[in-house]
Scaffold this active site. Structure first.
Site, PDB file in Angstrom:
ATOM      1  N   ILE A  12       0.819  -1.217   0.000  1.00 42.92           N
ATOM      2  CA  ILE A  12       0.000   0.000   0.000  1.00 42.92           C
ATOM      3  C   ILE A  12       0.857   1.275   0.000  1.00 42.92           C
ATOM      4  O   ILE A  12       0.406   2.324  -0.462  1.00 42.92           O
ATOM      5  CB  ILE A  12      -1.006  -0.010   1.169  1.00 42.92           C
ATOM      6  N   ASN A  25      -3.558   1.426  15.393  1.00 48.11           N
ATOM      7  CA  ASN A  25      -4.094   1.049  16.713  1.00 48.11           C
ATOM      8  C   ASN A  25      -4.562   2.336  17.392  1.00 48.11           C
ATOM      9  O   ASN A  25      -4.313   3.429  16.889  1.00 48.11           O
ATOM     10  CB  ASN A  25      -3.059   0.299  17.552  1.00 48.11           C
ATOM     11  N   GLY A  33       3.263  -4.281  10.969  1.00 49.67           N
ATOM     12  CA  GLY A  33       2.412  -4.530   9.796  1.00 49.67           C
ATOM     13  C   GLY A  33       2.323  -3.349   8.858  1.00 49.67           C
ATOM     14  O   GLY A  33       3.311  -2.634   8.615  1.00 49.67           O
ATOM     15  N   VAL A  34       1.121  -3.098   8.370  1.00 49.46           N
ATOM     16  CA  VAL A  34       0.909  -2.038   7.397  1.00 49.46           C
ATOM     17  C   VAL A  34       1.168  -0.656   8.032  1.00 49.46           C
ATOM     18  O   VAL A  34       1.704   0.253   7.392  1.00 49.46           O
ATOM     19  CB  VAL A  34      -0.496  -2.182   6.755  1.00 49.46           C
ATOM     20  N   ASP A  35       0.866  -0.538   9.308  1.00 47.23           N
ATOM     21  CA  ASP A  35       1.085   0.702  10.071  1.00 47.23           C
ATOM     22  C   ASP A  35       2.580   1.060  10.065  1.00 47.23           C
ATOM     23  O   ASP A  35       2.969   2.195   9.734  1.00 47.23           O
ATOM     24  CB  ASP A  35       0.579   0.453  11.505  1.00 47.23           C
ATOM     25  N   THR A 119      -7.035  -7.925   9.623  1.00 43.62           N
ATOM     26  CA  THR A 119      -6.812  -9.354   9.312  1.00 43.62           C
ATOM     27  C   THR A 119      -5.358  -9.798   9.489  1.00 43.62           C
ATOM     28  O   THR A 119      -5.013 -10.917   9.118  1.00 43.62           O
ATOM     29  CB  THR A 119      -7.286  -9.703   7.883  1.00 43.62           C
ATOM     30  N   GLY A 120      -4.516  -8.923  10.074  1.00 39.47           N
ATOM     31  CA  GLY A 120      -3.142  -9.303  10.390  1.00 39.47           C
ATOM     32  C   GLY A 120      -3.038  -9.563  11.874  1.00 39.47           C
ATOM     33  O   GLY A 120      -3.649 -10.515  12.391  1.00 39.47           O
TER      34      GLY A 120
HETATM   35  N1  AR6 Z   1       0.716  -3.138   2.196  1.00 42.00           N
HETATM   36  C1  AR6 Z   1      -0.517  -3.717   2.175  1.00 42.00           C
HETATM   37  N2  AR6 Z   1      -0.923  -4.606   3.113  1.00 42.00           N
HETATM   38  C2  AR6 Z   1      -0.060  -4.921   4.098  1.00 42.00           C
HETATM   39  C3  AR6 Z   1       1.232  -4.357   4.193  1.00 42.00           C
HETATM   40  C4  AR6 Z   1       1.605  -3.417   3.187  1.00 42.00           C
HETATM   41  N3  AR6 Z   1       2.815  -2.828   3.190  1.00 42.00           N
HETATM   42  N4  AR6 Z   1       1.843  -4.877   5.298  1.00 42.00           N
HETATM   43  C5  AR6 Z   1       0.962  -5.742   5.859  1.00 42.00           C
HETATM   44  N5  AR6 Z   1      -0.169  -5.784   5.138  1.00 42.00           N
HETATM   45  P1  AR6 Z   1      -1.872  -5.569  10.137  1.00 42.00           P
HETATM   46  P2  AR6 Z   1      -4.319  -5.210  11.760  1.00 42.00           P
HETATM   47  C6  AR6 Z   1      -1.415  -6.551   5.371  1.00 42.00           C
HETATM   48  O1  AR6 Z   1      -1.309  -6.503  11.146  1.00 42.00           O
HETATM   49  O2  AR6 Z   1      -4.618  -6.647  11.701  1.00 42.00           O
HETATM   50  C7  AR6 Z   1      -0.211  -2.820  13.798  1.00 42.00           C
HETATM   51  O3  AR6 Z   1       0.859  -3.091  14.613  1.00 42.00           O
HETATM   52  C8  AR6 Z   1      -1.320  -7.780   6.231  1.00 42.00           C
HETATM   53  O4  AR6 Z   1      -0.839  -8.892   5.474  1.00 42.00           O
HETATM   54  O5  AR6 Z   1      -0.986  -4.550   9.541  1.00 42.00           O
HETATM   55  O6  AR6 Z   1      -5.419  -4.224  11.524  1.00 42.00           O
HETATM   56  C9  AR6 Z   1      -1.060  -1.647  14.279  1.00 42.00           C
HETATM   57  O7  AR6 Z   1      -0.285  -0.666  14.923  1.00 42.00           O
HETATM   58  C10 AR6 Z   1      -2.767  -7.962   6.641  1.00 42.00           C
HETATM   59  O8  AR6 Z   1      -3.490  -8.635   5.602  1.00 42.00           O
HETATM   60  O9  AR6 Z   1      -3.130  -4.742  10.753  1.00 42.00           O
HETATM   61  C11 AR6 Z   1      -2.034  -2.302  15.207  1.00 42.00           C
HETATM   62  O10 AR6 Z   1      -1.489  -2.467  16.496  1.00 42.00           O
HETATM   63  C12 AR6 Z   1      -3.309  -6.532   6.707  1.00 42.00           C
HETATM   64  O11 AR6 Z   1      -2.315  -5.718   6.053  1.00 42.00           O
HETATM   65  C13 AR6 Z   1      -2.268  -3.661  14.582  1.00 42.00           C
HETATM   66  O12 AR6 Z   1      -1.085  -3.944  13.828  1.00 42.00           O
HETATM   67  C14 AR6 Z   1      -3.528  -5.994   8.103  1.00 42.00           C
HETATM   68  O13 AR6 Z   1      -2.503  -6.452   8.968  1.00 42.00           O
HETATM   69  C15 AR6 Z   1      -3.434  -3.636  13.623  1.00 42.00           C
HETATM   70  O14 AR6 Z   1      -3.683  -4.942  13.180  1.00 42.00           O
END
Ligand code: AR6
Length: 179
Positions: A12, A25, A33-35, A119-120
């Site tokens: 993204i 969060n 993750g994405v954050d 979903t992560g």
């Molecule tokens: N581009 C697109 N999608 C991504 C990327 C990227 N660069 N990186 C990961 N994903 P998550 P949540 C996908 O864990 O479940 C953080 O620490 C990943 O494969 O990022 O909402 C925050 O600070 C998954 O399908 O977010 C919160 O504490 C999706 O993004 C917590 O994680 C979401 O995974 C939020 O958890």
């Protein structure tokens, strides 16, 4: 409105849409993750602006500038932590998409990219999250003709294929029946 929804596999942080959505969060102070990826690409100015926002409750959304990202804005939303589905998770996830779309419209953005929220690390099964994501966005597009593109950016091929199959099914279900 289905022609205004696009599915891609990728990262993204490189998207050229007017806004990208961050799965944050409630502190809005970064994470993994994405954050983590969004903050890394946007640069330290993003966390500076996030510090001024005072956090964000689950299901709501906040907007900041995009700094070094290609996107002009980052919309930060806080997805629900999956607790088995009986704790109102789907309603909260729907609010994440709807409130993010509300900011897209409010800030005059023509395009936005979403990751798969919750979903992560938050453990929401993607099979259950995907219909909420696509359904909520399609619903808002139906009443917001100025939004030209919503792009779902799926990080893994498996997630992309699941979204694609579901998207085709949902599109067929709402297609007008031929006489
Ligand atoms: N581009 C697109 N999608 C991504 C990327 C990227 N660069 N990186 C990961 N994903 P998550 P949540 C996908 O864990 O479940 C953080 O620490 C990943 O494969 O990022 O909402 C925050 O600070 C998954 O399908 O977010 C919160 O504490 C999706 O993004 C917590 O994680 C979401 O995974 C939020 O958890």
């Amino acid at each position: 409105m289905w022609e205004r929804i696009e599915l891609v596999r990728g990262d993204i942080t490189g998207q050229d849409t007017d806004a990208i959505v961050n799965a944050a969060n409630h502190t809005l102070l970064g994470g993994g993750g994405v954050d983590g990826a969004i903050h890394k690409t946007a640069g330290p100015e993003l966390i500076e602006e996030c510090r001024t926002l005072g956090g964000c409750p689950t299901g709501e959304a906040r907007i900041t500038k995009g700094y070094h990202l290609r996107a002009k804005y980052v919309i930060h939303t806080v997805g629900p932590i999956w607790r088995g589905g009986g704790g109102g998770e789907s309603r909260l996830l729907q609010s994440c998409y709807e409130n993010s779309m509300r900011l897209v419209a409010e800030y005059g953005c023509r395009s936005v990219a979403f990751p798969s929220i919750s979903t992560g690390s938050y453990g929401y099964p993607i099979k259950e999250a995907a219909p909420v994501a696509i359904g909520s966005v399609a619903h808002v597009l139906g009443v917001c003709p100025d939004i030209e593109l919503v792009r779902f950016v799926l990080y893994s091929n498996e997630d992309y294929l699941l979204y694609r199959d579901l998207f085709e099914k949902m599109k067929k279900q709402t297609a007008p029946k031929r006489a």
